[in-house]
Design an enzyme around this catalytic site. Sequence first.
Site, PDB file in Angstrom:
ATOM      1  N   HIS A  94       0.830  -1.212   0.000  1.00 20.65           N
ATOM      2  CA  HIS A  94       0.000   0.000   0.000  1.00 20.65           C
ATOM      3  C   HIS A  94       0.863   1.261   0.000  1.00 20.65           C
ATOM      4  CE1 HIS A  94      -3.475  -2.569   0.549  1.00 20.65           C
ATOM      5  NE2 HIS A  94      -2.941  -3.098   1.623  1.00 20.65           N
ATOM      6  N   ASP A 254      -7.078   1.324   3.451  1.00 23.13           N
ATOM      7  CA  ASP A 254      -5.682   0.964   3.203  1.00 23.13           C
ATOM      8  C   ASP A 254      -5.031   1.892   2.192  1.00 23.13           C
ATOM      9  OD1 ASP A 254      -4.584  -1.096   4.745  1.00 23.13           O
ATOM     10  OD2 ASP A 254      -5.791  -2.602   3.728  1.00 23.13           O
TER      11      ASP A 254
END
Length: 330
Positions: A94, A254
């Site tokens: 991420h 996220d």
Amino acid sequence: MLIGVPKEIKIREGRVGLTPQAVAILIEKGHKVFVEANAGVLSGFGDADYEKAGALIVPKEIAWGADIVVKVKEPLVSEYDFMQYGQIVYTFFHFPDNPELKKVVREKGVLAMPYENIEVAVGNKILRPILAAMSRVAAEIAVDVGAHYLRNPNGGSGILLQDAISVVIGYRGIAGDRAFGRLHLRTHNYGGLVIGFDRDEKVVMGLDLAGWLKQADLVICCAAKRNTAAPKIITRGMVKTMRPGSVIIDIAIDEGGCCETSIKKTTHEDPIFVEEGVIHYCVANMPGAVPRSSTPALVQASLPFLLEIASKGWGRVLEENPVLKNAAQF
């Protein structure tokens, strides 16, 4: 190659990078596997299961010393020192929402293969198979969580899902489609309603998003963009008009979330906060709550790519597999 599987340390993260079955396949292919002690316990796999599959049970630093490190969640600050130059780390990263980690990985010369970057063509669509597997799990959880927090004792407005108005943002994606379907099953033949907005959709059933949010009891945010932060689709002004005690579940947290009031990531231990009178659930590792279901799904999707990386090595696999070449970082 030597493959290491550290134990996840994110709060209430029960998943593990490999199952014993996957370990056995890797060993059959001639690789060695080190698994940190108790790494798979919450997923239902004891150290004895991994040993039976052929793995060695080792301390954390030994698992991190492998040629390829297989994890689930992004390395946390306390794990940065374990990463080494030229080491392949295969996990969710991420990066768009974590520039510090991106900088550390680059400076250390780590070879990152983010799960979320792996994209394959399926017909005329592009699918991210590993991310998709976890998105489906997150969507299942989101519906359950919504039902829980809409109850009065939990701070909600006091309504069953079957009677609620639910809005799904990004309903054409993997998570959105699953959430929409599960909500439809809960409201079918009752008084509730499920409204789906695509990322760029303006009006549904005669009302724009702002109009539906004024009526919504539950909002599930699933919109995302490839290789960049999630789009901010719901503004603070929209949230201000929502009914007190309504619930927003931001699956896209996220990647920064797609709601302006999703101001922080939360954990399974402290999962919610209230902003503008609306309950926000922004847990960044939702599938970690059901590791006995999510770990097998994750590994089933990730193992084929790992087998190729391990058998060919970094340089050759990037030359021969454009999917992994496009996914690789640094």
